[in-house]
Motif scaffolding. Sequence first.
Motif, PDB file in Angstrom:
ATOM      1  N   ASP A 148      -6.272  -6.347  -3.086  1.00 59.76           N
ATOM      2  CA  ASP A 148      -5.748  -6.744  -1.735  1.00 59.76           C
ATOM      3  C   ASP A 148      -5.430  -8.200  -1.637  1.00 59.76           C
ATOM      4  O   ASP A 148      -6.275  -8.845  -2.355  1.00 59.76           O
ATOM      5  CB  ASP A 148      -6.683  -6.277  -0.738  1.00 59.76           C
ATOM      6  CG  ASP A 148      -6.620  -4.781  -0.348  1.00 59.76           C
ATOM      7  OD1 ASP A 148      -5.611  -4.134  -0.581  1.00 59.76           O
ATOM      8  OD2 ASP A 148      -7.482  -4.300   0.374  1.00 59.76           O
ATOM      9  N   LYS A 159       2.350   2.093  -3.594  1.00 59.43           N
ATOM     10  CA  LYS A 159       1.526   2.550  -4.379  1.00 59.43           C
ATOM     11  C   LYS A 159       1.577   4.138  -4.343  1.00 59.43           C
ATOM     12  O   LYS A 159       1.404   4.845  -5.462  1.00 59.43           O
ATOM     13  CB  LYS A 159       0.028   2.218  -4.037  1.00 59.43           C
ATOM     14  CG  LYS A 159      -0.130   0.480  -4.560  1.00 59.43           C
ATOM     15  CD  LYS A 159      -1.451   0.075  -3.843  1.00 59.43           C
ATOM     16  CE  LYS A 159      -1.754  -1.377  -4.229  1.00 59.43           C
ATOM     17  NZ  LYS A 159      -3.107  -1.688  -3.592  1.00 59.43           N
ATOM     18  N   ASP A 192       0.887  -1.253   0.091  1.00 62.25           N
ATOM     19  CA  ASP A 192      -0.012  -0.046  -0.122  1.00 62.25           C
ATOM     20  C   ASP A 192       0.856   1.447  -0.104  1.00 62.25           C
ATOM     21  O   ASP A 192       0.434   2.257  -0.697  1.00 62.25           O
ATOM     22  CB  ASP A 192      -0.848   0.043   1.371  1.00 62.25           C
ATOM     23  CG  ASP A 192      -1.988  -1.183   0.986  1.00 62.25           C
ATOM     24  OD1 ASP A 192      -2.333  -1.683   0.205  1.00 62.25           O
ATOM     25  OD2 ASP A 192      -2.740  -1.533   2.201  1.00 62.25           O
TER      26      ASP A 192
END
Length: 354
Positions: free
Chosen positions: A308, A267, A264
């Motif tokens: 995810d 990103k 995450d």
Amino acid sequence: MEKPKKRKNKLLLIVLITILVLFIAALLGYGFVLSKLNRLTRTEPSSISSSNDISYDQFDHEDAAANEEMQAATEGLDEREATLSTGDVFTDSDVVNILLIGTDERTEQFSTNARGDACLLLSLNKVTGKIHLISFERGMGVPILDGQYEGQYDWLTHTFRYGGAELMMKEIRECFKVDVSHYIRVNFNTFIDGINAIGGVDICLTQAEVDYISRQYDKGLQDVSVGLNHLNGETALCYARCRKIDSDWKRIGRQRTVIQAAVDQVKNLNVLELNSMLDTVLPLIQTNLTNEEILSLALIAPKFWGTDFIQATIPLADTYGSMRGMGGRSMFSVDFETNAKALQEMLYDGIEQE
């Protein structure tokens, strides 16, 4: 007024120049990517039997402590023999499986005398667009499939010492009948530097986790509090290795939490930050993936962007008991047949098997 023939020649020249510029740009871009990928530590396929010839009684005090924990963890479980899996190994070009191995060195150099402290399977399903992240409990007893201890049972974590990544992949492949021939290896040093290179990770901590981290004296640990914390590499490693407040099964979940948080965080990096991160991390990673295979994976990456991980731990609940293996070590005795079928259903969802 220009003649039609001259206008055509000029247009053709512009098209050729444009194509040439794009071709040069592509070559430069390809060269840039290769310059990054060549920073990886590469390994060639090797014979398992020629791997480190280490005796099972040469393990250190950490294994003695781990054995005490395993004795406590297996207490109350039914004693049983492992049930081996049968049938063929599942394989399909639409499913890419990569074994993620975390070894226990705290140095930049990789050692042959290391344990596979963490063992996870990253699986990409091109048909469904799903990503699975499957953890394997390091204390489960697996049959040693090659080398001097062939046929005996030991912890999964020790198989790395007996035969490196090649043997560890073979154990997963044969015990669970899923195709895996590629791996990525990191160690404690990689973990710390990697998390720091991406600017840290956001992790929610419980009171028990805060108390545990606060009691440690490792260099670089942060002061933490209950709730969301932005952890540096040292603190994230401490969190990911935490098992004494509950169990090794919970530790496995924490490892996956950090991996998801790191993805995450990546990103959100801009181009310059991403470039700096790659320069730091790539030399600290060992893999048998070729540049061509990595570039091929990069081409399908957009299909999985924003997805995810679907997470699980093997063995599944109620599919294991207890047993004794090499050196009298306590270990989980696994119903590999049941777990293999469950794992195949997870990873090959949407894939028709002949």
